[in-house]
Scaffold this motif. Structure first.
Motif, PDB file in Angstrom:
ATOM      1  N   UNK A 181       0.744  -1.232  -0.002  1.00 37.71           N
ATOM      2  CA  UNK A 181       0.005   0.003  -0.062  1.00 37.71           C
ATOM      3  C   UNK A 181       0.795   1.208   0.130  1.00 37.71           C
ATOM      4  N   UNK A 182       0.315   2.274  -0.643  1.00 37.34           N
ATOM      5  CA  UNK A 182       1.320   3.626  -0.516  1.00 37.34           C
ATOM      6  C   UNK A 182       1.245   4.162   0.925  1.00 37.34           C
ATOM      7  N   UNK A 183       2.513   4.376   1.381  1.00 35.92           N
ATOM      8  CA  UNK A 183       2.813   4.706   2.666  1.00 35.92           C
ATOM      9  C   UNK A 183       2.021   5.944   3.048  1.00 35.92           C
ATOM     10  N   UNK A 184       1.733   6.107   4.491  1.00 33.32           N
ATOM     11  CA  UNK A 184       1.265   7.430   4.817  1.00 33.32           C
ATOM     12  C   UNK A 184       2.049   8.646   4.440  1.00 33.32           C
ATOM     13  N   UNK A 185       3.501   8.639   4.504  1.00 33.05           N
ATOM     14  CA  UNK A 185       4.129   9.466   4.406  1.00 33.05           C
ATOM     15  C   UNK A 185       4.155  10.099   2.825  1.00 33.05           C
ATOM     16  N   UNK A 186       3.911   9.353   2.032  1.00 31.85           N
ATOM     17  CA  UNK A 186       3.559   9.829   0.420  1.00 31.85           C
ATOM     18  C   UNK A 186       2.393  10.717   0.844  1.00 31.85           C
ATOM     19  N   UNK A 187       1.316  10.097   1.324  1.00 36.18           N
ATOM     20  CA  UNK A 187       0.080  10.848   1.144  1.00 36.18           C
ATOM     21  C   UNK A 187       0.028  12.270   1.958  1.00 36.18           C
ATOM     22  N   UNK A 188       0.792  12.149   3.035  1.00 36.87           N
ATOM     23  CA  UNK A 188       0.776  13.496   3.742  1.00 36.87           C
ATOM     24  C   UNK A 188       1.420  14.427   2.888  1.00 36.87           C
ATOM     25  N   UNK A 189       2.539  14.114   2.314  1.00 37.75           N
ATOM     26  CA  UNK A 189       3.480  14.988   1.512  1.00 37.75           C
ATOM     27  C   UNK A 189       2.682  15.588   0.177  1.00 37.75           C
ATOM     28  N   UNK A 190       2.069  14.330  -0.432  1.00 35.72           N
ATOM     29  CA  UNK A 190       1.363  14.869  -1.530  1.00 35.72           C
ATOM     30  C   UNK A 190       0.178  15.592  -1.524  1.00 35.72           C
ATOM     31  N   UNK A 191      -0.471  15.453  -0.247  1.00 37.96           N
ATOM     32  CA  UNK A 191      -1.743  16.308   0.340  1.00 37.96           C
ATOM     33  C   UNK A 191      -1.107  17.563   0.317  1.00 37.96           C
ATOM     34  N   UNK A 192      -0.076  17.702   0.793  1.00 35.04           N
ATOM     35  CA  UNK A 192       0.573  18.997   1.321  1.00 35.04           C
ATOM     36  C   UNK A 192       1.024  19.786  -0.045  1.00 35.04           C
ATOM     37  N   UNK A 193       1.708  19.103  -1.017  1.00 32.52           N
ATOM     38  CA  UNK A 193       2.236  19.717  -2.129  1.00 32.52           C
ATOM     39  C   UNK A 193       1.626  19.464  -3.565  1.00 32.52           C
ATOM     40  N   UNK A 194       0.135  19.265  -3.182  1.00 35.41           N
ATOM     41  CA  UNK A 194      -0.537  19.028  -4.236  1.00 35.41           C
ATOM     42  C   UNK A 194      -0.552  19.822  -5.483  1.00 35.41           C
ATOM     43  N   UNK A 195      -0.514  21.070  -5.204  1.00 30.78           N
ATOM     44  CA  UNK A 195      -0.469  22.131  -6.497  1.00 30.78           C
ATOM     45  C   UNK A 195       0.904  21.803  -7.118  1.00 30.78           C
ATOM     46  N   UNK A 196       1.995  21.621  -6.391  1.00 28.96           N
ATOM     47  CA  UNK A 196       3.400  21.423  -7.143  1.00 28.96           C
ATOM     48  C   UNK A 196       3.317  19.964  -7.919  1.00 28.96           C
ATOM     49  N   UNK A 228      -3.869   5.978  -5.506  1.00 26.10           N
ATOM     50  CA  UNK A 228      -3.371   7.409  -5.193  1.00 26.10           C
ATOM     51  C   UNK A 228      -4.439   8.366  -5.278  1.00 26.10           C
ATOM     52  N   UNK A 229      -5.178   8.386  -6.487  1.00 27.74           N
ATOM     53  CA  UNK A 229      -6.232   9.267  -6.621  1.00 27.74           C
ATOM     54  C   UNK A 229      -7.250   9.177  -5.616  1.00 27.74           C
ATOM     55  N   UNK A 230      -7.709   7.951  -5.170  1.00 23.63           N
ATOM     56  CA  UNK A 230      -8.842   7.613  -4.110  1.00 23.63           C
ATOM     57  C   UNK A 230      -8.196   8.168  -2.818  1.00 23.63           C
ATOM     58  N   UNK A 231      -6.975   7.975  -2.655  1.00 28.07           N
ATOM     59  CA  UNK A 231      -6.148   8.275  -1.251  1.00 28.07           C
ATOM     60  C   UNK A 231      -6.267   9.963  -1.265  1.00 28.07           C
ATOM     61  N   UNK A 232      -6.029  10.638  -2.121  1.00 28.77           N
ATOM     62  CA  UNK A 232      -5.994  12.122  -2.256  1.00 28.77           C
ATOM     63  C   UNK A 232      -7.258  12.704  -2.241  1.00 28.77           C
ATOM     64  N   UNK A 233      -8.104  12.079  -2.986  1.00 31.65           N
ATOM     65  CA  UNK A 233      -9.399  12.942  -3.391  1.00 31.65           C
ATOM     66  C   UNK A 233      -9.820  13.649  -1.873  1.00 31.65           C
ATOM     67  N   UNK A 234     -10.167  12.926  -0.750  1.00 35.86           N
ATOM     68  CA  UNK A 234     -10.777  13.463   0.252  1.00 35.86           C
ATOM     69  C   UNK A 234     -10.102  14.307   0.944  1.00 35.86           C
ATOM     70  N   UNK A 235      -8.640  14.342   0.935  1.00 36.22           N
ATOM     71  CA  UNK A 235      -7.734  15.374   1.339  1.00 36.22           C
ATOM     72  C   UNK A 235      -7.567  16.760   0.690  1.00 36.22           C
ATOM     73  N   UNK A 236      -8.283  16.826  -0.490  1.00 36.57           N
ATOM     74  CA  UNK A 236      -7.936  18.099  -1.367  1.00 36.57           C
ATOM     75  C   UNK A 236      -9.177  19.113  -1.399  1.00 36.57           C
ATOM     76  N   UNK A 237      -8.909  20.036  -1.594  1.00 34.77           N
ATOM     77  CA  UNK A 237     -10.049  21.163  -1.688  1.00 34.77           C
ATOM     78  C   UNK A 237     -11.113  20.566  -2.701  1.00 34.77           C
TER      79      UNK A 237
END
Ligand SMILES: [Fe+2]
Ligand SMILES: [Fe+2]
Length: 201
Positions: A15-30, A129-138
């Motif tokens: 599974x994608x590690x939480x650390x990636x999800x946190x970094x990607x949710x933080x830096x989604x624009x970039x 990853x799209x599924x993990x990020x979707x609820x964490x983004x605007x």
């Protein structure tokens, strides 16, 4: 690997590690820069397969549709970047695609199966990853990512069906490639990319 439910996540061996999800949710624009490249690359990979196996009409029909859909995704990401005023940045490619390519057999019949299974794995990882990020983004971006997760799930099924048709012994090879894919997607990485491991910094 859970062969039972047939969902995209069931073929991923890590599974994608939480650390990636946190970094990607933080830096989604970039990350939109890399996301746009991934959509473009997905279209070009599908087209390349059509050129490599022109006699396979079933493959051509499925991947022509898929390539058009990936190009539409590219256009949507590019529009989003313009709306959000995210600047285009030329980036060094991550290790994921080249790492996967390094494991492909160089001659057929094995190469075709490897290309199709690798396609299935990339789509499955994208879907996860799209599924993990979707609820964490605007909401605007999250809704778009939830929609992309559904498309990538269909693409995963398409590639896996083609792989099953290409070779009866696809499962053993899928396991080998899935182990390698999971290592690339979960081990600590020098850079944050859509398919990278968690970034070191
Ligand atoms: Fe896509
Ligand atoms: Fe896709």
């Amino acid at each position: 690997m859970n062969d039972g439910d047939g969902s995209p996540r069931s073929i991923l061996l890590g599974a994608t590690p939480d650390a990636w999800v946190r970094a990607a949710a933080d830096r989604w624009r970039e990350l939109l820069n890399d996301h746009a490249q991934c959509e473009k690359k997905a279209a070009s990979t599908a087209l390349a397969l059509m050129f490599t196996y022109p006699e396979d009409r079933r493959l051509a029909a499925a991947l022509s549709r898929l390539a058009r859909e990936e190009l539409r995704h590219f256009e949507q990401v590019q529009r989003l970047m313009m709306t959000l005023e995210v600047p285009f940045e030329r980036q060094r490619p991550g290790r994921y695609a080249s790492g996967l390519r390094a494991k492909l057999r160089t001659a057929d019949p094995g190469r075709k199966l490897d290309l199709l299974l690798t396609g299935a794995l990339i789509e499955a990882r994208s879907c996860e990853r799209f599924g993990l990020l979707a609820p964490r983004l605007p909401a605007e971006v999250g809704g778009f990512y939830a929609q992309l997760a559904r498309s990538e799930a269909r693409h995963f099924e398409e590639y896996l069906d083609l792989a099953r048709e290409a070779a009866p012994q696809w499962q053993g090879r899928l396991r080998e490639l899935a182990e390698h894919e999971a290592e690339l997607a979960t081990a600590s990485d020098g850079q944050l990319r859509f398919h990278s491991g968690p970034p070191q910094e």
